[in-house]
Write an enzyme that holds these catalytic residues in place. Structure first.
Site, PDB file in Angstrom:
ATOM      1  N   ASP A   1     -34.689  -1.374  25.648  1.00 40.74           N
ATOM      2  CA  ASP A   1     -33.527  -0.932  24.993  1.00 40.74           C
ATOM      3  C   ASP A   1     -33.886  -1.130  23.299  1.00 40.74           C
ATOM      4  O   ASP A   1     -34.529  -1.529  22.940  1.00 40.74           O
ATOM      5  CB  ASP A   1     -32.349  -2.142  25.173  1.00 40.74           C
ATOM      6  CG  ASP A   1     -33.057  -3.551  24.664  1.00 40.74           C
ATOM      7  OD1 ASP A   1     -34.040  -3.740  24.940  1.00 40.74           O
ATOM      8  OD2 ASP A   1     -32.073  -4.154  24.000  1.00 40.74           O
ATOM      9  N   GLU A   2     -33.018  -0.056  22.691  1.00 39.56           N
ATOM     10  CA  GLU A   2     -32.931  -0.235  21.162  1.00 39.56           C
ATOM     11  C   GLU A   2     -34.236   0.123  20.476  1.00 39.56           C
ATOM     12  O   GLU A   2     -34.478  -0.648  19.570  1.00 39.56           O
ATOM     13  CB  GLU A   2     -32.071  -1.385  20.719  1.00 39.56           C
ATOM     14  CG  GLU A   2     -30.570  -1.642  21.153  1.00 39.56           C
ATOM     15  CD  GLU A   2     -29.877  -2.883  20.668  1.00 39.56           C
ATOM     16  OE1 GLU A   2     -28.693  -2.553  20.717  1.00 39.56           O
ATOM     17  OE2 GLU A   2     -30.603  -3.890  20.763  1.00 39.56           O
ATOM     18  N   PHE A   3     -34.971   0.916  20.972  1.00 38.55           N
ATOM     19  CA  PHE A   3     -36.033   0.970  20.249  1.00 38.55           C
ATOM     20  C   PHE A   3     -36.154   2.469  19.472  1.00 38.55           C
ATOM     21  O   PHE A   3     -35.269   3.227  19.550  1.00 38.55           O
ATOM     22  CB  PHE A   3     -37.266   1.494  21.329  1.00 38.55           C
ATOM     23  CG  PHE A   3     -37.276   2.560  22.239  1.00 38.55           C
ATOM     24  CD1 PHE A   3     -38.030   3.634  21.839  1.00 38.55           C
ATOM     25  CD2 PHE A   3     -36.741   2.364  23.607  1.00 38.55           C
ATOM     26  CE1 PHE A   3     -37.748   4.614  22.761  1.00 38.55           C
ATOM     27  CE2 PHE A   3     -36.555   3.763  24.057  1.00 38.55           C
ATOM     28  CZ  PHE A   3     -37.231   4.883  24.109  1.00 38.55           C
TER      29      PHE A   3
END
Length: 378
Positions: free
Chosen positions: A197-199
């Site tokens: 997530d959220e990379f």
């Protein structure tokens, strides 16, 4: 499902089929997986508290507890590879192990073994989640502590402070070694969650990331595990390249961004939950609007209030995956066979003023309501 006499069973079956088509709901929620995700990285939870959550899952006939074990703030698990062991830790009064270098608590090998045995008795799968490539600041700090700054910098994405460079072959092998260490601690679980997530993507179409995930899928298969990941990095144009043994935990279409322009762009690029189902990719619904709990002094009372529970009961069902309204939501899910379950989640970033006991008691009503919904809405 409660046993009934043959005639009643036939009547209810027929009625259920009619309601299914009339209301366009997914089939037999009671056959789906249902679980709880607990953030033990940003807040330490004792073994006894984790057992309480296992009990809640068991009492509600849930199937799994996912432990979010790593984040920027902490790597909450003993690790010889990362140099975080009980031998070099301080034992606190409540039985927790404290890393004296990071000043953060972690669960020991023996404590995980105890939790695994307890979960098995309660027929609950204990699923480890080690988040990469982003949210890896704590992993990178432990790498620096044991191997030095040069090793950390070779692992770190050059323009980030908390992300693994997942293009380098040697970095992939290192993360696989870390994952290997973790799955040995969770031998009873058929699942492993690799984060995702959220990379920050290193290429416009995420092909390098899909390659990274597919390498991890091969590793998981070799270790007889089913790989799971968050949906953030799955774009509409690339999902056909994804190894279809991977199961996706879908939390948000747009990452819950607030900027309207960014929201529109993400929704244009990212695969929706229906997109994944149409491509025969198995998905679990982690809807961040209805199924994310972030306990704090302000929010905790809401999770047991009659108003919140009624709103949840009246508005959410398994097919609702995209926020609070239907502005974007595609309610007509074409392949419900691939929507294999859901999870409610407790995230700990605002929970420090609260005791573990208050968090358990404060979240329990909402968690119970969730399990009632997923087992009763056919």
């Amino acid at each position: 499902m409660e046993k009934r006499k043959n005639f009643k069973k036939i009547c209810f079956f027929c009625l259920g089929i009619l309601c299914l088509f009339a209301k366009n709901k997914v089939t037999l929620a009671s056959e789906k997986q249902s679980g709880l995700t607990l953030d033990v990285a940003r807040r330490y939870y004792s073994v006894s508290t984790i057992k309480e959550y296992i009990d809640i899952i068991h009492q509600n006939k849930g199937t799994f507890l996912q432990l979010h074990l790593s984040d920027d703030e902490n790597y909450a698990l003993e690790s010889k590879l990362l140099g975080q062991t009980t031998k070099h830790a301080i034992r606190t009064k409540n039985g927790a192990y404290l890393n004296v270098q990071t000043n953060r608590k972690f669960l020991s090998y023996k404590q995980i073994e105890e939790l695994e045995s307890y979960a098995k008795k309660k027929q609950v799968h204990l699923i480890p989640e080690i988040d990469t490539p982003a949210h890896a600041k704590a992993i990178l700090q432990l790498v620096k502590n044991k191997y030095g700054e040069k090793k950390r910098e070779s692992l770190r994405q050059a323009y980030t402070v908390n992300q693994i460079d997942y293009i380098k072959k040697e970095n992939v092998l290192f993360i696989q070694s870390l994952y290997q260490e973790v799955v040995k601690q969770f031998p009873k679980s058929p699942y492993f969650h690799m984060g995702g997530d959220e990379f920050v993507a290193v290429d416009a179409n995420n092909q390098q990331y899909i390659h990274y995930v597919n390498q991890m899928a091969k590793w998981a298969k070799k270790n007889k595990k089913i790989l799971r990941l968050w949906n953030d990095g799955l774009l509409k144009e690339e999902i056909k390249q994804l190894n279809h043994s991977v199961e996706v935990t879908y939390w948000s279409y747009d990452g819950d961004k607030q900027n309207p322009k960014e929201v529109r762009q993400l929704r244009k690029e990212r695969a929706s939950l229906p997109d994944l189902l149409k491509n025969k990719i198995k998905v679990l619904n982690y809807n961040s609007y209805y199924l994310y709990l972030v306990p704090s002094k302000r929010t905790l009372p809401n999770y047991s209030s009659k108003q919140s529970l009624n709103f949840f009961k009246e508005n959410w069902q398994l097919q609702d995956w995209d926020g609070a309204d239907s502005t974007y939501q595609e309610n007509n899910i074409a392949s419900s066979h691939y929507l294999i379950g859901s999870s409610i989640s407790i995230w700990s970033e605002e929970s420090s003023p609260l005791s573990e006991e208050k968090i358990v008691q404060g979240t329990k009503p909402y968690i119970n309501q969730y399990f009632q919904l997923v087992t009763s809405k056919d």
